[in-house]
Write a protein that holds these residues in place. Structure first.
Motif, PDB file in Angstrom:
ATOM      1  N   ALA A 140       0.542   3.971  10.278  1.00  0.00           N
ATOM      2  CA  ALA A 140       1.647   4.102  11.114  1.00  0.00           C
ATOM      3  C   ALA A 140       2.036   2.705  11.534  1.00  0.00           C
ATOM      4  O   ALA A 140       3.176   2.201  11.382  1.00  0.00           O
ATOM      5  CB  ALA A 140       2.074   5.236  11.774  1.00  0.00           C
ATOM      6  N   ALA A 141       1.085   2.253  11.951  1.00  0.00           N
ATOM      7  CA  ALA A 141       1.149   0.860  13.002  1.00  0.00           C
ATOM      8  C   ALA A 141       1.611  -0.250  11.678  1.00  0.00           C
ATOM      9  O   ALA A 141       2.287  -1.247  12.062  1.00  0.00           O
ATOM     10  CB  ALA A 141       0.125   0.420  13.603  1.00  0.00           C
ATOM     11  N   VAL A 142       0.930  -0.250  10.736  1.00  0.00           N
ATOM     12  CA  VAL A 142       1.168  -1.257   9.640  1.00  0.00           C
ATOM     13  C   VAL A 142       2.706  -1.058   9.049  1.00  0.00           C
ATOM     14  O   VAL A 142       3.305  -1.957   8.750  1.00  0.00           O
ATOM     15  CB  VAL A 142       0.071  -1.077   8.440  1.00  0.00           C
ATOM     16  CG1 VAL A 142       0.601  -1.882   7.096  1.00  0.00           C
ATOM     17  CG2 VAL A 142      -1.204  -1.682   8.956  1.00  0.00           C
ATOM     18  N   GLY A 143       2.900   0.091   8.749  1.00  0.00           N
ATOM     19  CA  GLY A 143       4.291   0.464   8.287  1.00  0.00           C
ATOM     20  C   GLY A 143       5.423  -0.066   9.321  1.00  0.00           C
ATOM     21  O   GLY A 143       6.481  -0.658   8.840  1.00  0.00           O
ATOM     22  N   ARG A 144       5.241   0.327  10.700  1.00  0.00           N
ATOM     23  CA  ARG A 144       6.056  -0.361  11.619  1.00  0.00           C
ATOM     24  C   ARG A 144       6.155  -1.810  11.393  1.00  0.00           C
ATOM     25  O   ARG A 144       7.139  -2.338  11.604  1.00  0.00           O
ATOM     26  CB  ARG A 144       5.571   0.133  12.928  1.00  0.00           C
ATOM     27  CG  ARG A 144       6.001   1.727  13.412  1.00  0.00           C
ATOM     28  CD  ARG A 144       5.951   1.917  14.743  1.00  0.00           C
ATOM     29  NE  ARG A 144       4.542   1.586  15.267  1.00  0.00           N
ATOM     30  CZ  ARG A 144       3.459   2.609  15.397  1.00  0.00           C
ATOM     31  NH1 ARG A 144       3.697   3.961  14.865  1.00  0.00           N
ATOM     32  NH2 ARG A 144       2.448   2.284  15.870  1.00  0.00           N
ATOM     33  N   ARG A 145       4.968  -2.325  11.401  1.00  0.00           N
ATOM     34  CA  ARG A 145       5.110  -3.774  11.401  1.00  0.00           C
ATOM     35  C   ARG A 145       5.844  -4.375  10.211  1.00  0.00           C
ATOM     36  O   ARG A 145       6.435  -5.270  10.403  1.00  0.00           O
ATOM     37  CB  ARG A 145       3.426  -4.445  11.347  1.00  0.00           C
ATOM     38  CG  ARG A 145       3.504  -6.096  11.396  1.00  0.00           C
ATOM     39  CD  ARG A 145       1.958  -6.381  11.991  1.00  0.00           C
ATOM     40  NE  ARG A 145       1.204  -5.977  10.835  1.00  0.00           N
ATOM     41  CZ  ARG A 145      -0.028  -5.135  11.000  1.00  0.00           C
ATOM     42  NH1 ARG A 145      -0.034  -4.238  11.919  1.00  0.00           N
ATOM     43  NH2 ARG A 145      -0.473  -4.962   9.735  1.00  0.00           N
ATOM     44  N   LEU A 146       5.570  -3.960   9.039  1.00  0.00           N
ATOM     45  CA  LEU A 146       6.173  -4.162   7.756  1.00  0.00           C
ATOM     46  C   LEU A 146       7.759  -4.052   7.794  1.00  0.00           C
ATOM     47  O   LEU A 146       8.548  -4.739   7.215  1.00  0.00           O
ATOM     48  CB  LEU A 146       5.696  -3.410   6.516  1.00  0.00           C
ATOM     49  CG  LEU A 146       4.137  -3.760   6.279  1.00  0.00           C
ATOM     50  CD1 LEU A 146       3.698  -2.890   4.951  1.00  0.00           C
ATOM     51  CD2 LEU A 146       4.037  -5.386   5.801  1.00  0.00           C
ATOM     52  N   SER A 147       8.061  -2.849   8.664  1.00  0.00           N
ATOM     53  CA  SER A 147       9.691  -2.744   8.572  1.00  0.00           C
ATOM     54  C   SER A 147      10.234  -3.389   9.655  1.00  0.00           C
ATOM     55  O   SER A 147      11.592  -3.758   9.489  1.00  0.00           O
ATOM     56  CB  SER A 147       9.848  -1.054   9.086  1.00  0.00           C
ATOM     57  OG  SER A 147       9.177  -1.062  10.478  1.00  0.00           O
ATOM     58  N   GLN A 148       9.748  -4.342  10.439  1.00  0.00           N
ATOM     59  CA  GLN A 148      10.420  -5.070  11.429  1.00  0.00           C
ATOM     60  C   GLN A 148      11.029  -6.486  10.938  1.00  0.00           C
ATOM     61  O   GLN A 148      10.275  -7.006   9.948  1.00  0.00           O
ATOM     62  CB  GLN A 148       9.371  -5.839  12.571  1.00  0.00           C
ATOM     63  CG  GLN A 148       8.939  -4.590  13.335  1.00  0.00           C
ATOM     64  CD  GLN A 148       7.723  -4.968  14.528  1.00  0.00           C
ATOM     65  OE1 GLN A 148       7.506  -6.274  14.350  1.00  0.00           O
ATOM     66  NE2 GLN A 148       7.404  -4.097  15.403  1.00  0.00           N
ATOM     67  N   PRO A 149      12.232  -6.893  11.076  1.00  0.00           N
ATOM     68  CA  PRO A 149      12.756  -8.386  10.507  1.00  0.00           C
ATOM     69  C   PRO A 149      11.826  -9.229  10.902  1.00  0.00           C
ATOM     70  O   PRO A 149      11.371  -9.519  11.865  1.00  0.00           O
ATOM     71  CB  PRO A 149      14.111  -8.335  11.278  1.00  0.00           C
ATOM     72  CG  PRO A 149      13.996  -7.366  12.505  1.00  0.00           C
ATOM     73  CD  PRO A 149      13.158  -6.377  12.349  1.00  0.00           C
ATOM     74  N   ARG A 150      11.782  -9.871   9.744  1.00  0.00           N
ATOM     75  CA  ARG A 150      11.135 -11.377  10.010  1.00  0.00           C
ATOM     76  C   ARG A 150      11.954 -12.569  10.417  1.00  0.00           C
ATOM     77  O   ARG A 150      13.175 -12.595   9.753  1.00  0.00           O
ATOM     78  CB  ARG A 150      10.297 -11.731   8.663  1.00  0.00           C
ATOM     79  CG  ARG A 150       9.300 -10.459   8.476  1.00  0.00           C
ATOM     80  CD  ARG A 150       8.285 -10.946   7.234  1.00  0.00           C
ATOM     81  NE  ARG A 150       7.408 -10.158   6.951  1.00  0.00           N
ATOM     82  CZ  ARG A 150       6.522 -10.320   6.188  1.00  0.00           C
ATOM     83  NH1 ARG A 150       6.435 -11.195   5.402  1.00  0.00           N
ATOM     84  NH2 ARG A 150       5.571  -9.265   5.973  1.00  0.00           N
TER      85      ARG A 150
END
Length: 719
Positions: free
Chosen positions: A709-719
């Motif tokens: 879940a943490a990896v998924g949240r990090r990937l969904s954040q705009p870069r």
């Protein structure tokens, strides 16, 4: 007529003239995209008439009063098309065409369309215009609608020719890089013709001009095959595809000859590729993958493969299999440095090659451990045989300017007394060696048959407790995630077995799994692992977490005839699909009985399971079976991952494995990734997925859910 006015003011005026027709008008930012036409004519009325007509069609027009001026404008602006009058002062149309075509006005003049404007109606003048380089001609007086169509047609033709030239250049570059060329065979005469540059590509002074000459140059073992292939292709108009060695000495080349089915009964047309360097690279990669770079000895996988071959070739012969481990190698590394430790390994391996029986099979298994396999005479005593060549291995050596005593401990097993397959024999010898190491000061060598006499009550208690671990519910699973490098998402987890001992706590799998396999208990424990992994996967799916579950299989477990039915029972009971599970079998286990492995893999594949080869290290004959095994995933051994940033050979091997996998449709997973640099290198080498401590250590099921879940949240954040 001669125009005495200067060129450039008129040119500037016409260049910035805005067409009145809305369909052809361009904004100032679009002018660079306009097609440029140069009009070279000494009659100002004709120049302006043509310019006006072409501008209404959206062209950018430049003007010149004679050929000499036209060449200057051409060199400055590189127009897309030139209209040239035939009769002009200073330099007439013929001279202008020849100058442009020769490249005097610019390199693009060799291909730009040139239209001759002429008031002459004689055929000779027209022929002279074409000889000078004209693309087309236009009679005077000028018919503007016809002229604009001729211009459009000429520009379209030039665009097609340009695209064709670019395609030919790309093709030529690709052929050169791939060392690819073409050949033509006259079936009746036997005459061979080759594509331009073929001799230079191959480095040959001359090329064979006929079938007989080509056959004579082929290596003796390939001549009959070449003659047969060409004969069949010629008589039946079928394609051919063969690889052969041609030439001798430094002119020797490995060529691949190919052709498709032919409709012409008089000739064969095909391609050839010089694969000499490619085959040399593959041979080197195979050698490096199978042999230790430091000592040159076969690695563990290769050693086991060679031993299995020897046992199969002479099953009635007794064999001694020994494991020798350098004592306190880490002390040398710590005191004198890693290079000194490497030097100690090399010196020990050289002494092993010198003193071991000449017909012995040698290998470097890991770190400071070496394997030795020696055929035994029927009446020979294993210990006495070892005493003939082992003692001289222990001695002082000069390393890094110091005298260092190199000692070792050894364990040995005997075929067929202790085991009947290479993997188990080596495991038995390793078990004996570890016990010999623990008996410091007593003896250097211990045989498998002598283990019971040296096993203490603590070890016996440990093994007895292991027998009850499943009933006492002491086993549990942890899960290590696998990450897809292309998008960063967690694609799968590998289920790993752990044992929580009542008094010792969590025991390393390296301590208890060999004992489970040796006792056969691995079948029941492995069945429990599959059931628990399936239960957990179903639970994750109900919670909306969709992952692939990877499960390790023991060779003992894998060889059970009813294994497919047992695993399907767990899949069905948990309402899963077989494709959601990936079954991992090590390369050594797969290659111990390859035909039996193939049969089992095909059965599992038919049921829908994904198949992975684990700890891949390119064994002695693995490539042959890789083409037959129904594999989905190749897991690259951590030994390559550990050195991928430092050793070019490891990068070469990893790249060859990813290229091979891509060609065969496999996915690649690199194990043991521990640093960001390793991860970056592996991504650059086209590895698909990674697994290791850099990403995450093995964790419990609830922590795994939170991690994904943490990896998924990090990937969904705009870069």
């Amino acid at each position: 007529m001669t125009d005495t006015g200067r060129l450039h003011p008129a040119t500037a005026l016409l260049t910035h003239h805005q067409p009145t027709n809305d369909t052809t008008a361009e904004s100032s930012s679009d002018k660079v995209a306009l097609i440029t036409v140069l009009v070279v004519d000494d009659d100002p009325t004709i120049r302006l008439l043509i310019a006006s007509g072409l501008q209404r069609k959206g062209y950018r027009v430049l003007l010149a009063a004679d050929g000499q001026e036209g060449l200057e404008v051409f060199g400055q602006h590189a127009p897309d098309l030139v209209l040239v009058d035939m009769d002009m002062p200073r330099l007439d149309g013929f001279g202008t065409l020849r100058a442009i075509r020769s490249g005097q006005a610019g390199i693009n003049g060799r291909h730009v369309p040139l239209l001759m404007l002429t008031g002459h109606d004689d055929v000779g003048s027209i022929n002279d215009a074409f000889d000078a380089g004209a693309t087309d001609f236009m009679p005077k007086p000028i018919n503007l609608p016809l002229l604009t169509e001729r211009v459009r047609y000429a520009l379209s033709g030039a665009a097609r020719e340009r695209a064709l030239r670019e395609a030919q250049l790309e093709q030529a570059s690709a052929c050169k890089l791939a060392r690819l060329g073409f050949w033509h065979l006259d079936v009746h005469s036997g005459k061979l013709e080759w594509s331009e540059g073929a001799a230079d590509m191959l480095g040959w002074p001359t090329l064979p001009g006929g079938v007989e000459e080509l056959t004579a140059l082929a290596s003796p073992e390939h001549r009959q095959r070449l003659e047969t292939a060409l004969s069949v292709a010629s008589q039946n108009r079928e394609g051919l595809d063969l690889e052969l060695t041609i030439g001798q000495g430094n002119l020797e080349r490995t060529l691949r000859l190919q052709s498709a089915d032919q409709s012409n009964e008089h000739c064969l047309v095909g391609a050839f590729q010089d694969v000499t360097a490619l085959r040399a690279f593959e041979d080197k990669a195979l050698y490096l993958a199978a042999h230790d770079e430091l000592t040159g000895l076969p690695k563990r996988h290769c050693f086991l493969g060679l031993l299995a071959e020897r046992l199969a070739q002479a099953p009635e012969t007794r064999w001694l299999v020994a494991v020798l481990d350098i004592s306190r190698l880490h002390r040398i590394n710590e005191a004198l440095g890693i290079r000194a430790g490497d030097q100690a390994l090399v010196l020990f391996s050289r002494r092993l090659e010198r003193f071991a029986p000449s017909h012995a099979l040698l290998g470097r298994l890991e770190a400071g451990s070496f394997g030795v396999a020696v055929p035994l005479p029927d009446s020979a005593d294993p210990r006495q045989l070892c005493q003939q060549w082992m003692p001289p291995l222990a001695r002082a050596q000069h390393i890094a300017g110091q005298e260092v005593y190199i000692d070792f401990t050894a364990g040995a097993s005997v075929y067929p007394d202790d085991a009947r397959d290479a993997e188990t024999l080596l495991g038995a010898a390793l078990q004996a060696q570890r016990l010999a190491r623990s008996q410091t000061g007593q003896q250097r060598l211990l045989l498998k048959q002598e283990i019971l006499g040296h096993t203490d009550s603590g070890a016996l208690s440990f093994e007895a407790h292991l027998q009850q671990a499943l009933q006492r519910d002491e086993f549990f699973l942890v899960y290590q995630p696998q990450q897809h490098l292309a998008d960063g998402h967690i694609s799968a987890v590998e289920a790993l077995l752990r044992w929580r001992h009542a008094s010792r706590g969590v025991v390393s799998p390296a301590e208890f799994i060999p004992l489970l396999e040796e006792s056969g208990q691995i079948v029941d424990v492995g069945d429990w692992v599959i059931g628990e992994a399936c239960r957990q996967l179903a639970e994750w799916q109900r919670a909306g977490l969709h992952l692939r579950m990877s499960i390790n299989l023991s060779a003992v477990q894998f060889n059970q005839p009813d294994f497919p039915q047992r695993i399907m029972a767990h899949v069905t009971a948990n309402r899963l699909l077989p494709k959601q599970l990936e079954l991992e079998i090590t390369e050594s286990a797969a290659m111990s009985h390859p035909e039996q492995t193939l049969k089992m893999l095909l059965e599992l594949k038919d049921l829908g399971f994904s198949i992975a080869i684990d700890d891949f290290g390119t064994g002695h004959s693995t490539y042959h079976y890789l083409l037959r095994f129904p594999i989905d995933t190749l897991k690259i051994d951590r030994s390559f991952t550990n050195s991928v940033t430092e050793e070019r050979s490891c990068r070469t091997i990893v790249r060859s494995l990813t290229t091979l996998s891509q060609g065969l449709g496999f996915k690649t997973i690199a194990e043991g990734v521990e640093t960001q640099r390793q991860r970056d290198y592996l991504e650059a080498l086209d590895v698909d997925e990674i697994q290791g401590f850099w990403l995450a250590k093995p964790m419990t099921a609830d922590r795994l859910s939170a991690f994904v879940a943490a990896v998924g949240r990090r990937l969904s954040q705009p870069r």
